[in-house]
Design an enzyme around this catalytic site. Structure first.
Site, PDB file in Angstrom:
ATOM      1  N   ASP A  82      44.547  -2.514 -61.413  1.00 56.79           N
ATOM      2  CA  ASP A  82      45.102  -1.587 -62.407  1.00 56.79           C
ATOM      3  C   ASP A  82      46.051  -0.560 -61.808  1.00 56.79           C
ATOM      4  O   ASP A  82      46.684   0.201 -62.546  1.00 56.79           O
ATOM      5  CB  ASP A  82      43.958  -0.816 -63.105  1.00 56.79           C
ATOM      6  CG  ASP A  82      43.229  -1.673 -64.128  1.00 56.79           C
ATOM      7  OD1 ASP A  82      43.821  -2.654 -64.619  1.00 56.79           O
ATOM      8  OD2 ASP A  82      42.067  -1.348 -64.442  1.00 56.79           O
TER       9      ASP A  82
ATOM     10  N   ALA B 175      33.961   4.905 -63.582  1.00 53.51           N
ATOM     11  CA  ALA B 175      33.504   3.547 -63.905  1.00 53.51           C
ATOM     12  C   ALA B 175      33.295   3.388 -65.408  1.00 53.51           C
ATOM     13  O   ALA B 175      32.292   2.869 -65.872  1.00 53.51           O
ATOM     14  CB  ALA B 175      32.236   3.182 -63.129  1.00 53.51           C
TER      15      ALA B 175
ATOM     16  N   LYS C  83      44.011   4.972 -68.574  1.00 55.31           N
ATOM     17  CA  LYS C  83      44.607   3.858 -69.338  1.00 55.31           C
ATOM     18  C   LYS C  83      43.573   3.235 -70.270  1.00 55.31           C
ATOM     19  O   LYS C  83      42.361   3.305 -70.019  1.00 55.31           O
ATOM     20  CB  LYS C  83      45.233   2.805 -68.429  1.00 55.31           C
ATOM     21  CG  LYS C  83      44.280   1.915 -67.621  1.00 55.31           C
ATOM     22  CD  LYS C  83      43.938   0.583 -68.254  1.00 55.31           C
ATOM     23  CE  LYS C  83      42.491   0.265 -68.074  1.00 55.31           C
ATOM     24  NZ  LYS C  83      41.944  -0.933 -67.803  1.00 55.31           N
TER      25      LYS C  83
ATOM     26  N   SER D 161      41.683   4.009 -60.367  1.00 57.97           N
ATOM     27  CA  SER D 161      43.031   3.454 -60.168  1.00 57.97           C
ATOM     28  C   SER D 161      44.094   4.516 -60.439  1.00 57.97           C
ATOM     29  O   SER D 161      45.121   4.567 -59.759  1.00 57.97           O
ATOM     30  CB  SER D 161      43.262   2.273 -61.106  1.00 57.97           C
ATOM     31  OG  SER D 161      42.273   1.303 -60.898  1.00 57.97           O
ATOM     32  N   ALA D 162      43.860   5.362 -61.431  1.00 58.03           N
ATOM     33  CA  ALA D 162      44.794   6.453 -61.723  1.00 58.03           C
ATOM     34  C   ALA D 162      44.860   7.403 -60.532  1.00 58.03           C
ATOM     35  O   ALA D 162      45.946   7.849 -60.137  1.00 58.03           O
ATOM     36  CB  ALA D 162      44.360   7.202 -62.985  1.00 58.03           C
TER      37      ALA D 162
ATOM     38  N   ALA E  31      40.233   3.072 -65.921  1.00 57.88           N
ATOM     39  CA  ALA E  31      41.028   3.069 -64.685  1.00 57.88           C
ATOM     40  C   ALA E  31      41.085   4.430 -64.010  1.00 57.88           C
ATOM     41  O   ALA E  31      42.099   4.788 -63.413  1.00 57.88           O
ATOM     42  CB  ALA E  31      42.446   2.544 -64.956  1.00 57.88           C
ATOM     43  N   GLY E  32      40.009   5.214 -64.094  1.00 52.28           N
ATOM     44  CA  GLY E  32      40.012   6.543 -63.474  1.00 52.28           C
ATOM     45  C   GLY E  32      40.300   6.472 -61.983  1.00 52.28           C
ATOM     46  O   GLY E  32      41.186   7.176 -61.477  1.00 52.28           O
TER      47      GLY E  32
HETATM   48  O1  C5P Z   1      41.323  -5.327 -58.471  1.00 52.72           O
HETATM   49  P1  C5P Z   1      40.084  -4.504 -58.548  1.00 52.72           P
HETATM   50  O2  C5P Z   1      39.536  -4.190 -57.178  1.00 52.72           O
HETATM   51  O3  C5P Z   1      40.225  -3.266 -59.385  1.00 52.72           O
HETATM   52  O4  C5P Z   1      38.993  -5.388 -59.277  1.00 52.72           O
HETATM   53  C1  C5P Z   1      37.639  -5.055 -59.264  1.00 52.72           C
HETATM   54  C2  C5P Z   1      36.833  -6.331 -59.525  1.00 52.72           C
HETATM   55  O5  C5P Z   1      37.044  -6.763 -60.869  1.00 52.72           O
HETATM   56  C3  C5P Z   1      37.232  -7.490 -58.651  1.00 52.72           C
HETATM   57  O6  C5P Z   1      36.515  -7.488 -57.462  1.00 52.72           O
HETATM   58  C4  C5P Z   1      36.877  -8.671 -59.513  1.00 52.72           C
HETATM   59  O7  C5P Z   1      35.493  -8.937 -59.429  1.00 52.72           O
HETATM   60  C5  C5P Z   1      37.144  -8.166 -60.922  1.00 52.72           C
HETATM   61  N1  C5P Z   1      38.478  -8.555 -61.448  1.00 52.72           N
HETATM   62  C6  C5P Z   1      38.684  -9.889 -61.790  1.00 52.72           C
HETATM   63  N2  C5P Z   1      39.908 -10.255 -62.286  1.00 52.72           N
HETATM   64  C7  C5P Z   1      40.904  -9.362 -62.449  1.00 52.72           C
HETATM   65  C8  C5P Z   1      40.699  -8.011 -62.103  1.00 52.72           C
HETATM   66  C9  C5P Z   1      39.468  -7.652 -61.605  1.00 52.72           C
HETATM   67  O8  C5P Z   1      37.786 -10.734 -61.649  1.00 52.72           O
HETATM   68  N3  C5P Z   1      42.070  -9.765 -62.946  1.00 52.72           N
END
Ligand code: C5P
Length: 329
Positions: free
Chosen positions: A165, A125, A17, A132-133, A129-130
């Protein structure tokens, strides 16, 4: 699927994405950031194969079982998180606990075992969103393999437990997201758009970029209307001008060379250039595939990898088929 002796497997191809618009409204009480973002899938894919092994004659409903061994095999382990942090296994566990498969052991003892083969092409990284995909592909594939019978809404709920994501990656296409990024509404996009995706050698962790945003930036009120209009009217020039990402200042503070690389993409003829998600991948929008190929050749030497893609690219694509076998992909 190699070495497991399965004739039939489920295969999912899942796209990366990009964020065409990412507005950060502020820090929330739960530690996440409140977002308004327009996301779209691009034609850069990971692939996942899943199969079920186990003693013959015990083929009753997999989701009715309590114990299941699970094994993840990856074609290239470089840069991937350790198994317990891996989003594929987290997705498998989240779906398992939703349907009562409470004991998913990563080392299979006796009995049924789910084998997952993952082929990585999406940068790790990279802000695309690799992981997450891959998690979304896991949910779609195991929902079928384990006969969980969750509908898309159910899958999106489990997806939100795995990562911000992941719900979008379950659906794909083009969507606007609010909240943590998990409240989604589909968005009309006519035609397709051509991109040059420029990957950096060293990844950036999403959490680190958001922490840098806390230090460097203030909540913004920029609205995504111009992006939504450009998508509706199939206008790459307007979309190029409207691309926006509030995480850029934070990512550029961590990696000043990204700001220069973004400016160089515009100098080289991009209609617009923007950081993808939390970076460090940069996206350059072009008028058509030919212009994208020309731009890619111009900037190839400045990046660790440069790929021409188009958007939108649909969502996870599931098929049942013969195992890849020794000559896989
Ligand atoms: O949700 P996810 O685990 O992919 O998010 C990774 C990190 O990115 C979270 O731990 C947070 O630090 C940050 N994040 C955030 N706000 C969001 C999405 C992600 O602060 N809306």
């Amino acid at each position: 699927m190699r070495d497991v002796g399965l004739d039939s497997v489920l295969r999912v191809r899942v796209p990366a994405k990009i964020n065409l618009f990412l507005g950060v409204r502020g820090l929330r009480a739960d530690g996440y950031h409140e977002l308004v973002t327009v996301m779209q899938t691009v034609s850069l894919y990971d692939a996942l194969e899943v199969g079920l092994t186990g003693p013959p004659g015990r083929g009753h409903h997999p989701a009715a079982r309590k114990h299941m061994g699970i094994e993840l095999r990856v074609d290239d382990l470089d840069g991937l998180p350790a198994p317990d942090d891996n989003l594929v296994l987290q997705a498998a566990r989240a779906l398992g606990s939703r349907v009562g498969l409470t004991e998913l052991a990563s080392v299979a003892a006796e009995g049924p075992r789910t084998v997952i083969d993952l082929s990585k092409r999406i940068p790790i990284a990279g802000g695309m969103a690799g992981g997450s995909a891959d998690a979304a592909a896991t949910l779609v594939a195991l929902n079928e393999l384990w006969r969980c019978e969750l509908d898309r809404e159910g899958l999106k709920e489990v997806a939100a437990e795995v990562g911000s994501d992941v719900p979008f990656c379950v659906i794909g296409g083009t969507a606007i997201a609010t909240g943590r990024g998990t409240s989604l509404a589909q968005v009309l996009c006519r035609g397709s758009f051509s991109w040059v995706v420029c990957t950096a050698g060293t990844p950036l962790q999403t959490a680190e970029v958001y922490r840098a945003w806390d230090r460097t930036s203030r909540p913004s009120e920029v609205e995504p209307d111009a992006v939504l209009t450009a998508l509706r009217s199939q206008d790459p020039v307007a979309l190029g001008a409207a691309l926006h990402n509030d995480l850029e200042a934070a990512a550029f503070a961590l990696r000043p060379e990204l700001a220069e690389a973004r400016a160089a993409l515009l100098d080289a003829g991009a209609l617009g250039a923007v950081l993808s998600g939390s970076g460090p991948t940069l996206l350059a929008l072009c008028a058509d595939p030919e212009a994208a190929r020309v731009l890619a050749d111009r900037v190839r030497a400045d990046h660790s990898d440069v790929v021409v893609t188009r958007s939108p690219a649909g969502g996870p694509d599931l098929e049942r088929g013969p195992a890849w076998g020794a000559g896989r992909r």
